[in-house]
Design a protein around this motif. Structure first.
Motif, PDB file in Angstrom:
ATOM      1  N   ASP A 104      25.079  27.006  38.499  1.00  0.00           N
ATOM      2  CA  ASP A 104      24.414  25.725  38.301  1.00  0.00           C
ATOM      3  C   ASP A 104      23.259  25.947  37.337  1.00  0.00           C
ATOM      4  OD1 ASP A 104      22.662  23.505  38.526  1.00  0.00           O
ATOM      5  OD2 ASP A 104      23.401  23.077  40.541  1.00  0.00           O
ATOM      6  N   ALA A 111      27.266  27.486  41.464  1.00  0.00           N
ATOM      7  CA  ALA A 111      27.568  26.053  41.398  1.00  0.00           C
ATOM      8  C   ALA A 111      28.270  25.617  42.677  1.00  0.00           C
ATOM      9  CB  ALA A 111      28.431  25.762  40.182  1.00  0.00           C
ATOM     10  N   ASN A 147      28.770  20.477  33.892  1.00  0.00           N
ATOM     11  CA  ASN A 147      27.504  20.650  34.603  1.00  0.00           C
ATOM     12  C   ASN A 147      27.621  20.212  36.061  1.00  0.00           C
ATOM     13  OD1 ASN A 147      27.485  17.908  33.993  1.00  0.00           O
ATOM     14  ND2 ASN A 147      25.843  18.082  32.505  1.00  0.00           N
ATOM     15  N   GLY A 148      28.844  20.068  36.541  1.00  0.00           N
ATOM     16  CA  GLY A 148      29.093  19.778  37.932  1.00  0.00           C
ATOM     17  C   GLY A 148      30.584  19.791  38.220  1.00  0.00           C
TER      18      GLY A 148
END
Length: 187
Positions: A104, A111, A147-148
């Motif tokens: 992350d 993450a 990013n996710g």
């Protein structure tokens, strides 16, 4: 991002090779907002290599949506996603679990993969939803561009005896459910 006529939600397909899946995804994107007036527009982007090309099979599976949607192509998906991320887009990769080694960027920790209902869609942040190939999911460089990560609840069942060999949904089903989640939040 700054063009009001440009879609604020994109469906991005990372090497989806089955023409029926590609067609079904186009149909869902069009039905949920890819071309209907008064609805949020959904853009569609594919890899220029190792993806199902437009064809009569795709058109039939899309119920004609192929002819009504603009489908964009990129020769370097990770670079395209990283550029969008730099411009403030949220890049969400669909995955049953976080691909190995993903960090992350905000926290520097491993993450996490959020259940779909945990994703805040009320902020109308421009979003690219990335779906991986039928057999392998997201490629490593594509996953690093996200990013996710998000999943549909149920896709992370830990008791393998209850899975009966089913550990994920078809990519076209996943795409339809996830697109609906983002679109329905605006109603």
């Amino acid at each position: 991002k700054d063009d009001p006529s440009s879609p604020s939600l994109w469906l991005c397909l990372d090497e989806v090779v089955d023409p029926q899946n590609f067609g079904a995804l186009l149909r869902s994107a069009y039905f949920l907002g890819g071309g209907s007036s008064g609805k949020r527009n959904i853009g569609v982007m594919v890899c220029s290599k190792n993806s199902a090309p437009p064809s009569p099979v795709v058109s039939a599976a899309s119920a004609g949506a192929l002819e009504l949607c603009e489908v964009y192509s990129t020769s370097n998906l990770p670079r395209t996603l990283n550029a969008a991320k730099s411009d403030g887009w949220r890049i969400l990769g669909a995955a049953a679990s976080v691909p190995y080694g993903m960090i992350d960027e905000a926290t520097g920790e491993n993450a996490k993969c959020l259940d779909l209902h945990e994703v805040d869609v009320s902020d109308s942040k421009p979003t690219i939803l990335v779906l991986g190939s039928e057999g392998h999911g997201l490629r490593t460089l594509v996953a690093r561009s996200c990013n996710g990560f998000i999943r549909i609840p149920g896709s992370h069942v830990s008791d393998t005896s209850t899975q009966a060999g089913v550990d994920s949904l078809n990519v076209s089903v996943t795409g339809g459910i996830m697109l609906w989640h983002f679109i329905s939040s605006e109603a």
